[in-house]
Design a protein around this motif. Sequence first.
Motif, PDB file in Angstrom:
ATOM      1  N   VAL A  57       0.860  -1.182   0.000  1.00 48.59           N
ATOM      2  CA  VAL A  57       0.000   0.000   0.000  1.00 48.59           C
ATOM      3  C   VAL A  57       0.893   1.226   0.000  1.00 48.59           C
ATOM      4  CG1 VAL A  57      -1.626   1.367   1.366  1.00 48.59           C
ATOM      5  CG2 VAL A  57      -1.953  -1.104   1.145  1.00 48.59           C
ATOM      6  N   VAL A  58       0.591   2.172  -0.877  1.00 47.03           N
ATOM      7  CA  VAL A  58       1.328   3.435  -0.920  1.00 47.03           C
ATOM      8  C   VAL A  58       0.513   4.508  -0.222  1.00 47.03           C
ATOM      9  CG1 VAL A  58       2.147   5.298  -2.414  1.00 47.03           C
ATOM     10  CG2 VAL A  58       2.680   2.924  -2.979  1.00 47.03           C
ATOM     11  N   LEU A  59       1.136   5.168   0.741  1.00 44.07           N
ATOM     12  CA  LEU A  59       0.517   6.277   1.455  1.00 44.07           C
ATOM     13  C   LEU A  59       1.185   7.577   1.012  1.00 44.07           C
ATOM     14  CD1 LEU A  59       0.235   4.796   5.062  1.00 44.07           C
ATOM     15  CD2 LEU A  59      -1.511   4.857   3.270  1.00 44.07           C
ATOM     16  N   ASP A  60       0.357   8.528   0.613  1.00 49.03           N
ATOM     17  CA  ASP A  60       0.835   9.791   0.057  1.00 49.03           C
ATOM     18  C   ASP A  60       0.400  10.953   0.946  1.00 49.03           C
ATOM     19  OD1 ASP A  60       1.665  11.866  -1.639  1.00 49.03           O
ATOM     20  OD2 ASP A  60      -0.235  11.828  -2.750  1.00 49.03           O
ATOM     21  N   PRO A  61       1.242  11.342   1.921  1.00 48.02           N
ATOM     22  CA  PRO A  61       0.900  12.512   2.737  1.00 48.02           C
ATOM     23  C   PRO A  61       1.044  13.784   1.902  1.00 48.02           C
ATOM     24  CG  PRO A  61       2.965  11.488   3.491  1.00 48.02           C
ATOM     25  CD  PRO A  61       2.522  10.748   2.282  1.00 48.02           C
ATOM     26  N   GLY A  62      -0.060  14.493   1.684  1.00 51.53           N
ATOM     27  CA  GLY A  62      -0.053  15.629   0.777  1.00 51.53           C
ATOM     28  C   GLY A  62       0.889  16.742   1.191  1.00 51.53           C
ATOM     29  N   HIS A  63       1.435  17.445   0.159  1.00 54.80           N
ATOM     30  CA  HIS A  63       2.282  18.618   0.341  1.00 54.80           C
ATOM     31  C   HIS A  63       3.604  18.242   1.012  1.00 54.80           C
ATOM     32  CE1 HIS A  63      -1.363  20.575  -0.948  1.00 54.80           C
ATOM     33  NE2 HIS A  63      -2.016  20.019   0.061  1.00 54.80           N
ATOM     34  N   ASN A  64       4.282  19.204   1.622  1.00 55.79           N
ATOM     35  CA  ASN A  64       5.529  18.944   2.342  1.00 55.79           C
ATOM     36  C   ASN A  64       5.929  20.217   3.077  1.00 55.79           C
ATOM     37  OD1 ASN A  64       7.921  17.741   3.245  1.00 55.79           O
ATOM     38  ND2 ASN A  64       8.351  16.792   1.266  1.00 55.79           N
TER      39      ASN A  64
END
Length: 268
Positions: A57-64
Motif C-alpha cells: 500500500v502506498v501512502l501519500d501525505p499531501g504537500h511537504n
Amino acid sequence: MHSRGVLLLTGVLLLAGCSSPSDPPPSPPLSRAATVEGVVPSSVPSPTSVARKPVTVVLDPGHNGGNSSAPSVINAPVPAGRGETKPCNTTGTSSDDGYPEHAFNWDVAQRVGALLSAEGVRVVYTRPDDSGVGPCVDERAAIGNRAEAAAVVSIHADGSRASGAHGFHIAYSSPPLNPAQGPPSLSLAEALRSGLSGGAFPVSTYLGTDGLAPRDDLAGLNLSERPAVLVECGNMRDASEAAVMSSVEGRQRYADGIAGGVLRYLGL
C-alpha cells in the motif's frame, strides 16, 4: 503538490516530476514511525501476515513542510493527465490558528502506516519526512505505479471558507482513464468512507455526494495505474474539525478509520 529535480522517496495517494530510482522506496523502519507522538507500531507481525505474501500500500501525505521555501520548484508545471498540466505541488492549507495541513497529513500517514504494517502490509510512503520539498504530483503517482500497489491513498485536509463547510470526502478519478481507476478505485473509496464513517466522522456538507467525489482534475489520481483515492479528512477552517485534527487523539481516530478502510478493501 515539487521539483522534477527533487527526489524524495523513502519511507510511505492524491491532491499534490521528479526523477527517481527504478525501484519504489522502502518503508521506513518501525522505529521511525514510532517517533510520531502516540504511535506504537507492533514489532511482531500477526500470524496471518507471516502466512501470506505481503501486499503493498502506498501512502501519500499531501504537500511537504519545505514547499513554501521553494516556490520556483513547486510552481513548475508537470503533467496532470487528460492532456493538462498543473504546478508541481502546493503548500497546502492550515487551521486558523496556524496548524499546517502538511504536518497533519504527515502525522496521520505515519499512524496509518503503523497500523497497516502491524497487519503484515508493506507500506511505501511518497516522502520520507515533513521538512523537504515535493515530490511533484506526477512523481507521487509514479511511486504507486512502480510499487505495483494494491491501493494508493493520498491524505489531505481541506481549507474551504464556505459557511458551515465541514466533513470528509473521498475523491477518485472519473471518468476513469484505465481499468484500475474504474471499479477498483470506487471500491477503495467506498471502503474508506465506511472506515471514516465508522469512526464517527461526518461526510462532507459541501463537496461530493455521500462522502464520495468523482474528479477529473487531480493529477495524482489521473496518472495512477493502480487503485487510488484522495482523502480530504475534513475542513481545517472549521473550528471544531480543526480542534480534532490538531489533537493526538483526533489524528489517531482519523488513522484508525483510514487504516480500517484500507484493510477492508484488501480483505484483511
